[in-house]
Motif scaffolding. Structure first.
Motif, PDB file in Angstrom:
ATOM      1  N   GLN A   3       0.791  -1.255   0.089  1.00 44.43           N
ATOM      2  CA  GLN A   3      -0.222   0.061   0.173  1.00 44.43           C
ATOM      3  C   GLN A   3       0.936   1.286   0.041  1.00 44.43           C
ATOM      4  O   GLN A   3       0.542   2.227  -0.702  1.00 44.43           O
ATOM      5  CB  GLN A   3      -0.932   0.144   1.308  1.00 44.43           C
ATOM      6  N   LEU A   4       2.073   1.274   0.767  1.00 42.33           N
ATOM      7  CA  LEU A   4       2.909   2.555   0.857  1.00 42.33           C
ATOM      8  C   LEU A   4       3.591   2.555  -0.551  1.00 42.33           C
ATOM      9  O   LEU A   4       3.611   3.613  -1.020  1.00 42.33           O
ATOM     10  CB  LEU A   4       4.080   2.089   1.963  1.00 42.33           C
ATOM     11  N   LEU A   5       3.946   1.512  -1.371  1.00 45.30           N
ATOM     12  CA  LEU A   5       4.532   1.619  -2.506  1.00 45.30           C
ATOM     13  C   LEU A   5       3.700   2.164  -3.612  1.00 45.30           C
ATOM     14  O   LEU A   5       4.031   2.978  -4.301  1.00 45.30           O
ATOM     15  CB  LEU A   5       4.921   0.190  -3.125  1.00 45.30           C
ATOM     16  N   LEU A  11       3.579  10.735  -2.264  1.00 48.30           N
ATOM     17  CA  LEU A  11       4.475  11.438  -1.237  1.00 48.30           C
ATOM     18  C   LEU A  11       5.814  11.997  -1.667  1.00 48.30           C
ATOM     19  O   LEU A  11       6.088  13.115  -1.006  1.00 48.30           O
ATOM     20  CB  LEU A  11       4.737  10.033  -0.201  1.00 48.30           C
ATOM     21  N   LEU A  12       6.368  11.651  -2.459  1.00 49.32           N
ATOM     22  CA  LEU A  12       7.502  12.210  -2.967  1.00 49.32           C
ATOM     23  C   LEU A  12       6.933  13.682  -3.628  1.00 49.32           C
ATOM     24  O   LEU A  12       7.905  14.536  -3.416  1.00 49.32           O
ATOM     25  CB  LEU A  12       8.293  11.390  -4.023  1.00 49.32           C
ATOM     26  N   ARG A  13       5.896  13.806  -4.210  1.00 43.30           N
ATOM     27  CA  ARG A  13       5.480  15.057  -4.597  1.00 43.30           C
ATOM     28  C   ARG A  13       5.320  16.023  -3.238  1.00 43.30           C
ATOM     29  O   ARG A  13       5.594  17.195  -3.196  1.00 43.30           O
ATOM     30  CB  ARG A  13       4.085  14.883  -5.184  1.00 43.30           C
ATOM     31  N   GLY A  14       4.784  15.495  -2.134  1.00 50.95           N
ATOM     32  CA  GLY A  14       4.579  15.990  -1.035  1.00 50.95           C
ATOM     33  C   GLY A  14       5.693  16.482  -0.388  1.00 50.95           C
ATOM     34  O   GLY A  14       5.982  17.544   0.263  1.00 50.95           O
ATOM     35  N   ALA A  15       6.925  15.603  -0.597  1.00 48.76           N
ATOM     36  CA  ALA A  15       8.239  15.997  -0.016  1.00 48.76           C
ATOM     37  C   ALA A  15       8.666  17.142  -0.638  1.00 48.76           C
ATOM     38  O   ALA A  15       9.561  17.951   0.018  1.00 48.76           O
ATOM     39  CB  ALA A  15       9.102  14.763   0.040  1.00 48.76           C
ATOM     40  N   LEU A  16       8.605  17.121  -2.148  1.00 45.26           N
ATOM     41  CA  LEU A  16       9.098  18.297  -2.840  1.00 45.26           C
ATOM     42  C   LEU A  16       8.467  19.514  -2.405  1.00 45.26           C
ATOM     43  O   LEU A  16       9.081  20.645  -2.444  1.00 45.26           O
ATOM     44  CB  LEU A  16       8.850  17.933  -4.396  1.00 45.26           C
ATOM     45  N   VAL A  17       7.092  19.618  -2.027  1.00 48.41           N
ATOM     46  CA  VAL A  17       6.338  20.674  -1.665  1.00 48.41           C
ATOM     47  C   VAL A  17       6.929  21.102  -0.336  1.00 48.41           C
ATOM     48  O   VAL A  17       7.427  22.266   0.071  1.00 48.41           O
ATOM     49  CB  VAL A  17       4.770  20.286  -1.201  1.00 48.41           C
ATOM     50  N   THR A  18       7.329  20.234   0.549  1.00 45.77           N
ATOM     51  CA  THR A  18       7.919  20.477   1.906  1.00 45.77           C
ATOM     52  C   THR A  18       9.119  21.342   1.885  1.00 45.77           C
ATOM     53  O   THR A  18       9.688  22.228   2.373  1.00 45.77           O
ATOM     54  CB  THR A  18       8.067  19.136   2.747  1.00 45.77           C
ATOM     55  N   GLY A 180       0.872  16.304   5.537  1.00 46.32           N
ATOM     56  CA  GLY A 180      -0.606  16.052   5.021  1.00 46.32           C
ATOM     57  C   GLY A 180      -1.045  15.060   4.048  1.00 46.32           C
ATOM     58  O   GLY A 180      -2.011  14.396   4.342  1.00 46.32           O
ATOM     59  N   LEU A 181      -0.143  14.722   3.204  1.00 47.59           N
ATOM     60  CA  LEU A 181      -0.506  13.655   2.149  1.00 47.59           C
ATOM     61  C   LEU A 181      -0.203  11.988   2.949  1.00 47.59           C
ATOM     62  O   LEU A 181      -0.983  11.373   2.506  1.00 47.59           O
ATOM     63  CB  LEU A 181       0.327  13.681   0.905  1.00 47.59           C
ATOM     64  N   ALA A 182       0.531  12.336   3.881  1.00 53.43           N
ATOM     65  CA  ALA A 182       1.056  11.039   4.788  1.00 53.43           C
ATOM     66  C   ALA A 182      -0.293  10.715   5.511  1.00 53.43           C
ATOM     67  O   ALA A 182      -0.578   9.691   5.596  1.00 53.43           O
ATOM     68  CB  ALA A 182       2.237  10.911   5.403  1.00 53.43           C
ATOM     69  N   ILE A 194       2.555   2.844   9.022  1.00 55.18           N
ATOM     70  CA  ILE A 194       3.502   2.771   7.833  1.00 55.18           C
ATOM     71  C   ILE A 194       3.822   4.131   7.294  1.00 55.18           C
ATOM     72  O   ILE A 194       5.105   4.389   7.051  1.00 55.18           O
ATOM     73  CB  ILE A 194       2.986   1.806   6.991  1.00 55.18           C
ATOM     74  N   PHE A 195       2.705   4.810   6.984  1.00 54.67           N
ATOM     75  CA  PHE A 195       2.946   5.991   6.293  1.00 54.67           C
ATOM     76  C   PHE A 195       3.721   7.045   6.917  1.00 54.67           C
ATOM     77  O   PHE A 195       4.596   7.882   6.432  1.00 54.67           O
ATOM     78  CB  PHE A 195       1.662   6.761   5.892  1.00 54.67           C
ATOM     79  N   PHE A 196       3.529   7.325   8.418  1.00 51.88           N
ATOM     80  CA  PHE A 196       4.077   8.214   9.119  1.00 51.88           C
ATOM     81  C   PHE A 196       5.615   7.799   9.529  1.00 51.88           C
ATOM     82  O   PHE A 196       6.638   8.551   9.579  1.00 51.88           O
ATOM     83  CB  PHE A 196       3.506   8.607  10.507  1.00 51.88           C
ATOM     84  N   SER A 197       5.928   6.310   9.414  1.00 46.71           N
ATOM     85  CA  SER A 197       7.324   5.886   9.475  1.00 46.71           C
ATOM     86  C   SER A 197       8.198   6.229   8.192  1.00 46.71           C
ATOM     87  O   SER A 197       9.351   6.737   8.089  1.00 46.71           O
ATOM     88  CB  SER A 197       7.214   4.351   9.578  1.00 46.71           C
ATOM     89  N   PHE A 198       7.324   6.400   7.024  1.00 47.82           N
ATOM     90  CA  PHE A 198       7.750   6.970   6.003  1.00 47.82           C
ATOM     91  C   PHE A 198       8.196   8.367   5.869  1.00 47.82           C
ATOM     92  O   PHE A 198       9.426   8.951   5.456  1.00 47.82           O
ATOM     93  CB  PHE A 198       6.828   6.618   4.456  1.00 47.82           C
TER      94      PHE A 198
END
Length: 228
Positions: A3-5, A11-18, A180-182, A194-198
Motif C-alpha cells: 500500500q505504501l509503494l 508522497l514524493l510530490r509532497g516531499a518536494l512541496v515541503t 498532510g498527504l501521508a 507505515i505512512f508516518f514511518s515513511f
C-alpha cells in the motif's frame, strides 16, 4: 508495504512541496534576519526598538499559532477590508501562507544569529584594512564577509534544521505537503504507522543531506579563516 509503494509518487510530490516551502521560508527569514540585524547594529533608537520588539514577540509565539493567525486571521482581515472597498472574495494561498509565517518566525532567530556573528568579527582587522588603504566595499568582501559567514554558519545551519521540521505543522491548514498527504493516505488505507514511518525517514534524509552540506561549508570557510 504494498500500500505504501502505491503512494510513493504522491508522497514524493509532497516531499518536494515541503522542501520548496522550507527553502523559500529560509530565504525570507534570511532577508528579514539581515534587515533586523542591521537595524539592531547600525540603526537609531527607533529602529532598535522595532527590531527588539519583533525578535522578542515573535520568538515567544508558537509556530502553529502564527500559521493559524496568518492563514485564518489574514483571510478574514483581507476579505473584511475587501468588502469595505468592494473587492471580490480573495482566497489566501495555503502554500504562501506557510512560507510567510515560517519565514517571519525564523527571521527573528536569524536576526540574533547574524548580530552575534557580526559582533564576533575583530574590529582591529577592519581598522587594519582601512589603514592599508582598502575601500569599504573591498574591506567588506575580503575581510568582513568571509569571517561573518564563518561565524554565522553554525547558527544558520541550526535554524535551518529546526525550520525544516516546523514545516510539518503547515498541514493543519490543509496544505498537501509530505505530512498532510501521508496523513490522508494513512487514513484511507488504515495504515498510519507505515505512512508516518515513511515521513520520519524522509525528514531524516533531508536532515542528513542538510547536515552534510553545512558541514562542508563550515570546513570551507574555516580553512579560509586560517589561510586568508
Amino acid at each position: 508495504m504494498d500500500q505504501l509503494l502505491a503512494y510513493i509518487p504522491l508522497l514524493l510530490r509532497g516531499a518536494l512541496v515541503t522542501v520548496s516551502l522550507a527553502v523559500l521560508a529560509l530565504i525570507l527569514a534570511t532577508c528579514l534576519g539581515a534587515l533586523a540585524a542591521a537595524g539592531r547594529i547600525t540603526g537609531g533608537r527607533i529602529a532598535r526598538a522595532i527590531v527588539t520588539t519583533y525578535t522578542t514577540l515573535v520568538r515567544g509565539v508558537p509556530d502553529l499559532v502564527l500559521i493559524l493567525l496568518i492563514y485564518f486571521g489574514g483571510q478574514r482581515a483581507i476579505n473584511d477590508l475587501g468588502a469595505m472597498l468592494g473587492w471580490e472574495y480573495v482566497a489566501l494561498s495555503k502554500y504562501w501562507s506557510g512560507v510567510l509565517s515560517i519565514g517571519f518566525l525564523y527571521g527573528a532567530y536569524l536576526a540574533e544569529t547574524f548580530r552575534g556573528a557580526y559582533r564576533t568579527i575583530p574590529r582591529g582587522q577592519i581598522e587594519g584594512a582601512y589603514a592599508l588603504g582598502m575601500r569599504p566595499v573591498p574591506t567588506l568582501l575580503r575581510v568582513s564577509l568571509p569571517q561573518f559567514i564563518r561565524f554565522a554558519l553554525p547558527g544558520y545551519a541550526n535554524v535551518w534544521q529546526v525550520l525544516v521540521k516546523s514545516t510539518a505543522v503547515v498541514s493543519v491548514i490543509g496544505l498537501e505537503d509530505l505530512v498532510g498527504l501521508a496523513n490522508d493516505a494513512g487514513k484511507s488505507v488504515r495504515e498510519p504507522f507505515i505512512f508516518f514511518s515513511f515521513v520520519l525517514v524522509m525528514y531524516l534524509v533531508i536532515t542528513y543531506v542538510s547536515t552534510t552540506f553545512f558541514e562542508a561549508m563550515e570546513r570551507r570557510y574555516a580553512l579560509k579563516g586560517r589561510h586568508p
